[in-house]
Design a protein around this motif. Structure first.
Motif, PDB file in Angstrom:
ATOM      1  N   SER A 152       4.487  -7.715   0.293  1.00 27.01           N
ATOM      2  CA  SER A 152       5.833  -8.127  -0.080  1.00 27.01           C
ATOM      3  C   SER A 152       5.810  -8.866  -1.412  1.00 27.01           C
ATOM      4  N   VAL A 153       6.886  -8.705  -2.179  1.00 27.98           N
ATOM      5  CA  VAL A 153       7.012  -9.355  -3.481  1.00 27.98           C
ATOM      6  C   VAL A 153       8.422  -9.927  -3.599  1.00 27.98           C
ATOM      7  N   LEU A 154       8.531 -11.185  -4.032  1.00 30.87           N
ATOM      8  CA  LEU A 154       9.846 -11.780  -4.279  1.00 30.87           C
ATOM      9  C   LEU A 154      10.277 -11.453  -5.707  1.00 30.87           C
TER      10      LEU A 154
ATOM     11  N   VAL B 266      -4.019 -13.680  -3.432  1.00 33.89           N
ATOM     12  CA  VAL B 266      -3.490 -15.021  -3.694  1.00 33.89           C
ATOM     13  C   VAL B 266      -3.735 -15.926  -2.489  1.00 33.89           C
ATOM     14  N   ASP B 267      -4.310 -17.092  -2.753  1.00 40.73           N
ATOM     15  CA  ASP B 267      -4.537 -18.088  -1.702  1.00 40.73           C
ATOM     16  C   ASP B 267      -3.344 -19.030  -1.575  1.00 40.73           C
TER      17      ASP B 267
ATOM     18  N   ALA C 243      -1.358 -19.812  -9.650  1.00 39.89           N
ATOM     19  CA  ALA C 243      -1.946 -19.621  -8.329  1.00 39.89           C
ATOM     20  C   ALA C 243      -3.469 -19.645  -8.370  1.00 39.89           C
ATOM     21  N   PHE C 244      -4.042 -19.987  -7.223  1.00 41.33           N
ATOM     22  CA  PHE C 244      -5.459 -19.765  -6.968  1.00 41.33           C
ATOM     23  C   PHE C 244      -5.568 -18.461  -6.195  1.00 41.33           C
ATOM     24  N   ALA C 245      -6.585 -17.670  -6.517  1.00 39.14           N
ATOM     25  CA  ALA C 245      -6.770 -16.390  -5.837  1.00 39.14           C
ATOM     26  C   ALA C 245      -8.258 -16.087  -5.700  1.00 39.14           C
ATOM     27  N   THR C 246      -8.557 -15.153  -4.807  1.00 39.99           N
ATOM     28  CA  THR C 246      -9.940 -14.752  -4.545  1.00 39.99           C
ATOM     29  C   THR C 246     -10.113 -13.267  -4.833  1.00 39.99           C
TER      30      THR C 246
ATOM     31  N   GLN D  70       1.198 -11.216  -2.348  1.00 45.37           N
ATOM     32  CA  GLN D  70      -0.098 -11.472  -1.722  1.00 45.37           C
ATOM     33  C   GLN D  70      -1.297 -11.135  -2.597  1.00 45.37           C
ATOM     34  N   SER D  71      -1.171 -10.123  -3.459  1.00 45.81           N
ATOM     35  CA  SER D  71      -2.338  -9.736  -4.256  1.00 45.81           C
ATOM     36  C   SER D  71      -1.907  -9.087  -5.554  1.00 45.81           C
ATOM     37  N   LEU D  72      -2.862  -9.006  -6.480  1.00 42.73           N
ATOM     38  CA  LEU D  72      -2.600  -8.436  -7.798  1.00 42.73           C
ATOM     39  C   LEU D  72      -3.829  -7.680  -8.265  1.00 42.73           C
ATOM     40  N   VAL D  73      -3.625  -6.473  -8.782  1.00 43.50           N
ATOM     41  CA  VAL D  73      -4.703  -5.707  -9.393  1.00 43.50           C
ATOM     42  C   VAL D  73      -4.633  -5.896 -10.900  1.00 43.50           C
ATOM     43  N   ILE D  74      -5.741  -6.285 -11.507  1.00 43.01           N
ATOM     44  CA  ILE D  74      -5.774  -6.441 -12.963  1.00 43.01           C
ATOM     45  C   ILE D  74      -6.926  -5.634 -13.557  1.00 43.01           C
TER      46      ILE D  74
END
Length: 371
Positions: free
Chosen positions: A8-10, A39-40, A80-83, A106-110
């Motif tokens: 989901s994305v806002l 995203v944590d 954000a902090f992410a893993t 929740q997540s991002l591809v870069i």
């Protein structure tokens, strides 16, 4: 590896920031050189409202374009902090934590590139037109100033503290334009509080009187922080000594406040800059009116420009160290005044966003979304 196939994305309506929607999108399959960041936690502050207001002007809508109807809908970036949960890049391994800009999802591809021991960038084509500062991801393990116990406050202030420190550094470089009074609007915002704190750390700043402007309902809270020499409400601007040469840093973005300050100080307002836009209902967007105001002509402060200047004079590494050291001192200070409120679902997130947009959010609360 993260096995969920949808997330989901806002998204925010660019034409009406009070309209939001939550969309579901498939997770992308990694291509060569790409990584997936889960995203944590991320923070939501008035600074993010400014990103929405200045989205077209400063390119914030281009950070993370909406998947559909891009002319109407956008994704406001958050810190954000992410893993790293999946990697198709030989230089980045799964399990590493990073810090940087993300959409509210929740997540991002870069497309990871420009990799150093301390960080890397998203080198995707759509981010090439943006300042490189906004595409950088810090490798947390290599940050000597990182403190796990203060992560929520790090999220709340990292991006905005850098801006605030750079504003005061700019003022210092120009000897405060000869002013003896430093007037800051939206004094209850974390960006303004950070600016006041940064100025107090500066030897030159201690010689300049810090005046915080805020709504009447927040005067008590702002005064309690002890960050300003004087705190007054917007309807008391006329009480300020307009014989003193003064500078104005406008975090509110209000046409009425801007006009009141300029008309009160007139030619004794020696510098005026706009940074934020917390007063969404009364934005100072009329350029013709602003140019005709008495005193110094209002101009936009753009943090990356000062970063570029400072990096040339003291070096990027030293600049990073100075800002980080100062920010950690600020975090120690504001922990006494601001408490963290944890958000755990998109309904709460939307409510917090609306409270910030309307200016009704409690200034003593910091919102942090936790997955």
């Amino acid at each position: 590896m993260d096995t969920q196939q949808q997330q989901s994305v806002l998204e925010i309506n660019k034409l009406n920031l009070a309209k939001t929607r939550v969309v579901s999108e498939p997770k992308l399959t990694l291509q060569s050189g790409q990584i997936r960041l889960a995203v944590d936690k991320f923070a939501l502050t008035a600074n993010n409202i400014t990103y929405g207001v200045a989205g077209e002007l400063l390119g914030y809508w281009r950070f993370f374009p909406a998947s559909e109807e891009q002319e109407k809908w956008g994704r406001i970036p958050v810190m954000a902090f992410a893993t790293v949960v999946e990697s198709n890049n030989d230089e980045i391994v799964e399990g590493e934590r990073v810090f940087g800009f993300f959409p509210m999802t929740q997540s991002l591809v870069i497309q990871a590139g420009q990799i150093t021991p301390f960080g890397f960038s998203d080198t995707a084509q759509y981010r090439h037109q943006l300042s490189s500062v906004y595409a950088n991801y810090e490798r947390v393990a290599k940050n000597p100033f990182y403190n796990e116990s203060t992560e929520p406050y790090h999220l709340l202030v990292k991006g905005l503290y850098t801006t605030s420190w750079l504003i005061d550094d700019f003022m210092t470089d120009h000897n405060f334009f000869g002013a003896s009074q430093y007037v800051i609007s939206s004094a209850s915002s974390k960006t303004s509080m950070a600016l006041a704190f940064a100025s107090r750390q500066c030897a030159n700043g201690k010689a300049v009187k810090l005046v915080g402007l805020t709504s009447s309902s927040r005067v008590e809270f702002v005064t309690s922080t002890g960050l300003y020499d004087e705190v007054i409400s917007y309807d008391e601007i006329a009480k300020l000594d307009n014989r003193k040469a003064s500078i104005f840093v406008d975090m509110a973005g209000s046409q009425q406040v801007l006009a009141s300050v300029h008309n009160h100080f007139a030619e004794n307002l020696v510098y005026s800059c706009s940074v934020g836009a917390t007063h969404v209902g009364d934005l100072s967007t009329n350029t013709a009116n602003n140019v005709s105001l008495p005193g110094a002509k209002p101009e936009m402060f753009f943090a990356p420009a000062q970063i570029k200047i400072k990096s040339k004079t003291i070096g990027g590494a030293q600049l990073t160290v100075q800002i980080a050291q100062s920010m950690n001192l600020f975090i120690d200070e504001i922990k006494q005044h601001i408490k963290v409120q944890e958000i755990t679902n998109f309904e709460q997130l939307n409510e917090c966003y609306m409270s910030l947009l309307s200016g009704q959010a409690d200034a003593s609360i910091g919102f942090v979304y936790q997955y």
